[in-house]
Design an enzyme around this catalytic site. Structure first.
Site, short mmCIF file in Angstrom:
data_model
loop_
_atom_site.label_atom_id
_atom_site.label_comp_id
_atom_site.label_asym_id
_atom_site.label_seq_id
_atom_site.Cartn_x
_atom_site.Cartn_y
_atom_site.Cartn_z
N ARG A 55 -2.97 -0.96 6.80
CA ARG A 55 -1.85 -0.99 7.74
C ARG A 55 -0.71 -1.85 7.22
O ARG A 55 0.45 -1.70 7.64
CB ARG A 55 -2.33 -1.49 9.10
CG ARG A 55 -1.40 -1.09 10.23
CD ARG A 55 -1.70 -1.77 11.56
NE ARG A 55 -3.08 -1.81 11.91
CZ ARG A 55 -3.73 -2.94 12.20
NH1 ARG A 55 -3.12 -4.10 12.17
NH2 ARG A 55 -5.01 -2.91 12.53
N TYR A 108 23.08 5.88 19.97
CA TYR A 108 22.14 7.01 19.93
C TYR A 108 21.36 7.06 21.25
O TYR A 108 20.83 6.04 21.70
CB TYR A 108 21.20 6.78 18.74
CG TYR A 108 20.12 7.80 18.51
CD1 TYR A 108 20.42 9.12 18.21
CD2 TYR A 108 18.78 7.42 18.54
CE1 TYR A 108 19.42 10.04 17.95
CE2 TYR A 108 17.77 8.32 18.27
CZ TYR A 108 18.09 9.63 17.99
OH TYR A 108 17.09 10.53 17.74
N ASP A 181 22.31 0.14 13.79
CA ASP A 181 21.75 1.43 13.37
C ASP A 181 22.71 1.96 12.30
O ASP A 181 23.82 2.39 12.61
CB ASP A 181 21.68 2.37 14.58
CG ASP A 181 21.03 3.71 14.24
OD1 ASP A 181 21.12 4.14 13.07
OD2 ASP A 181 20.47 4.34 15.15
N LYS A 206 16.68 11.03 8.08
CA LYS A 206 17.95 11.69 7.78
C LYS A 206 18.22 11.69 6.27
O LYS A 206 17.42 12.19 5.52
CB LYS A 206 19.07 11.00 8.58
CG LYS A 206 18.72 10.80 10.06
CD LYS A 206 18.65 12.11 10.85
CE LYS A 206 17.96 12.00 12.20
NZ LYS A 206 18.52 11.00 13.11
C1 LIG Z 1 17.88 10.50 14.30
C2 LIG Z 1 18.44 9.19 14.63
C3 LIG Z 1 17.61 8.14 15.04
C4 LIG Z 1 16.15 8.31 15.29
O1 LIG Z 1 15.43 8.61 14.17
P1 LIG Z 1 14.01 9.37 14.23
O2 LIG Z 1 13.52 9.23 12.84
O3 LIG Z 1 14.29 10.77 14.65
O4 LIG Z 1 13.18 8.65 15.24
C5 LIG Z 1 18.20 6.92 15.28
N1 LIG Z 1 19.52 6.74 15.12
C6 LIG Z 1 20.35 7.72 14.73
C7 LIG Z 1 21.80 7.44 14.57
C8 LIG Z 1 19.84 8.98 14.48
O5 LIG Z 1 20.67 9.96 14.10
#
Ligand SMILES: *Cc1c(COP(=O)(O)O)cnc(C)c1O
Length: 395
Positions: A55, A108, A181, A206
């Site tokens: 882990r 988000y 973020d 992404k």
């Molecule tokens: C997609 C996204 C997330 C979340 O990511 P996941 O891997 O789908 O949980 C968070 N912030 C932004 C800006 C995103 O586009």
């Protein structure tokens, strides 16, 4: 070292790769030790990239976290099963009952849901702030403010925040932890820790992985916050599959060339959309119509394939006629893969509380993939024709 060169070198320590180019894919739950002495030694170093228990990660994990630390100029980096887990674990690592959270209004949506849901239930209050507030953030700080959560450009509506102004306005209040973020920019286009932010969070789902086949999250922390983030993330049981980590590190190698193409095509398509009669305005941070565009030019080294635009008028039927018939643009959530995506929303105002979204008009978000942009423009052109025929009653 230039950015593209750096992408090819990060995390390639011999202790991870052995004689190969890439780190070995080491899958493990149990790590076995040769002696009590070795087990004790590993226990001492288990928080510092020494295998101890699955882990905590294996050498594959550590190759990736080292790569991310190098890219983000971070003291440490923790990996999570998705971006949302990276966001929630980062917030939980620093917030306690009775604390106050400042969160950008254009955040988000699942991040907002977490603040309004679990965090509220646990006794954490949240104040949302205007993404364009800059130094005026000071006025919203309370005695119990513990965390400020940023995201720039904002999700869907793409407002660019003045991160340096916000961080500077909070100088002298070192107990307030700043998190961002940074998924849109990737470490290629914006390095938050260099601007004084404490923790930079990515949905590696992404661009970092980049091929629409992985869910992964990552948070990179400075010296001040790393140990606390690491300890509490581990207490929460956060960990990620080494297969997904390996795949993401592979994606990082081509991040520079992919982003350059996403950016180039998106700029061309945005310029084409800007001239369309159907389009009220673009929400692309590299265009003047995007709130915070001047800050974007100052702080970011480039844009990506993600942007939005607002339609002048529309109807549900016309939108369906347009979107249902798209050939290359697929309808779906997420973005950052090699493929183009399209998403329409008419309820932006429901996703914010302190800033006004004055238009009831539909916002369309595009992710421009790696297809030839001419094919994508033809796809959009045909889509607008269906849209207009339907709006004008000829559909
Ligand atoms: C997609 C996204 C997330 C979340 O990511 P996941 O891997 O789908 O949980 C968070 N912030 C932004 C800006 C995103 O586009």
């Amino acid at each position: 070292m230039k950015k593209r060169t750096q992408l090819t070198t990060v995390g390639r320590d011999k202790k991870f790769t052995g004689p190969a180019v890439n780190p070995a894919l080491v899958r493990a739950s149990t790590i076995v030790f040769d002696s009590v002495a070795q087990m004790d030694e590993s226990a001492k170093q288990r928080d510092d990239g020494v295998e101890y228990y699955g882990r905590r990660g294996t050498s594959t994990t550590f190759a990736f976290t080292q790569a991310m630390c190098e890219l983000e100029n971070a003291a440490g980096c923790y990996v999570y099963p998705c971006g949302t887990a990276a966001i929630t674990a980062s917030l939980l690592s620093f917030l306690s009952a009775g604390d106050h959270l400042l969160m950008v209004d254009s955040v988000y949506e699942p991040t907002r849901d977490f603040a309004n849901g679990l965090l509220a239930r646990m006794g954490v209050s949240t104040t949302y702030f205007d993404p364009l507030c800059g130094a005026a953030i000071k006025d919203l700080v309370q005695d119990n403010t513990k965390v400020i959560f940023l995201e720039s450009p904002g999700s869907l509506t793409m407002e660019v925040q003045d991160i340096p102004a916000i961080v500077n306005a909070l100088k002298g209040q070192e107990h307030i932890i700043s998190m961002i973020d940074n998924t849109y920019a990737t470490p290629i286009n914006f390095k938050p820790l260099d601007h004084g932010v404490d923790i930079s969070i990515h949905s590696a789902t992404k661009y970092l992985s980049g091929h629409s086949d992985v869910m992964l999250g990552v948070a990179s922390a400075n010296q001040k916050t790393w140990r606390q983030l690491q300890a509490h993330s581990y207490e929460l049981g956060q960990c990620a599959s080494v297969d997904d980590i390996y795949t993401t590190l592979r994606g990082v190698r081509t991040l520079g060339v992919r982003l350059a193409e996403h950016e180039r095509s998106a700029l061309a398509i945005a310029a084409w959309l800007d001239d369309r009669a159907e389009v009220d305005h673009l929400r692309h941070p590299a265009f003047a119509s995007c709130p915070g565009h001047e800050i974007f030019k100052r702080d970011f080294s480039g844009s990506t394939g993600l942007f939005s635009f607002v339609l002048k008028r529309s109807s549900n039927d016309a939108l369906s006629a347009m979107l249902d018939g798209m050939q290359h643009f697929k309808m779906g959530f997420s973005w950052g893969g090699y493929e183009s995506l399209i998403l329409a929303t008419s309820d932006v105002s429901k996703r914010r509380t302190v800033t006004q979204w004055t238009t009831d008009d539909v916002l369309i978000r595009l992710h421009i993939g790696l297809e030839d942009p001419q094919d994508l423009i033809e796809d959009l052109e045909a889509g607008f024709e269906r849209f207009n025929n339907n709006l004008n009653g000829n559909g």
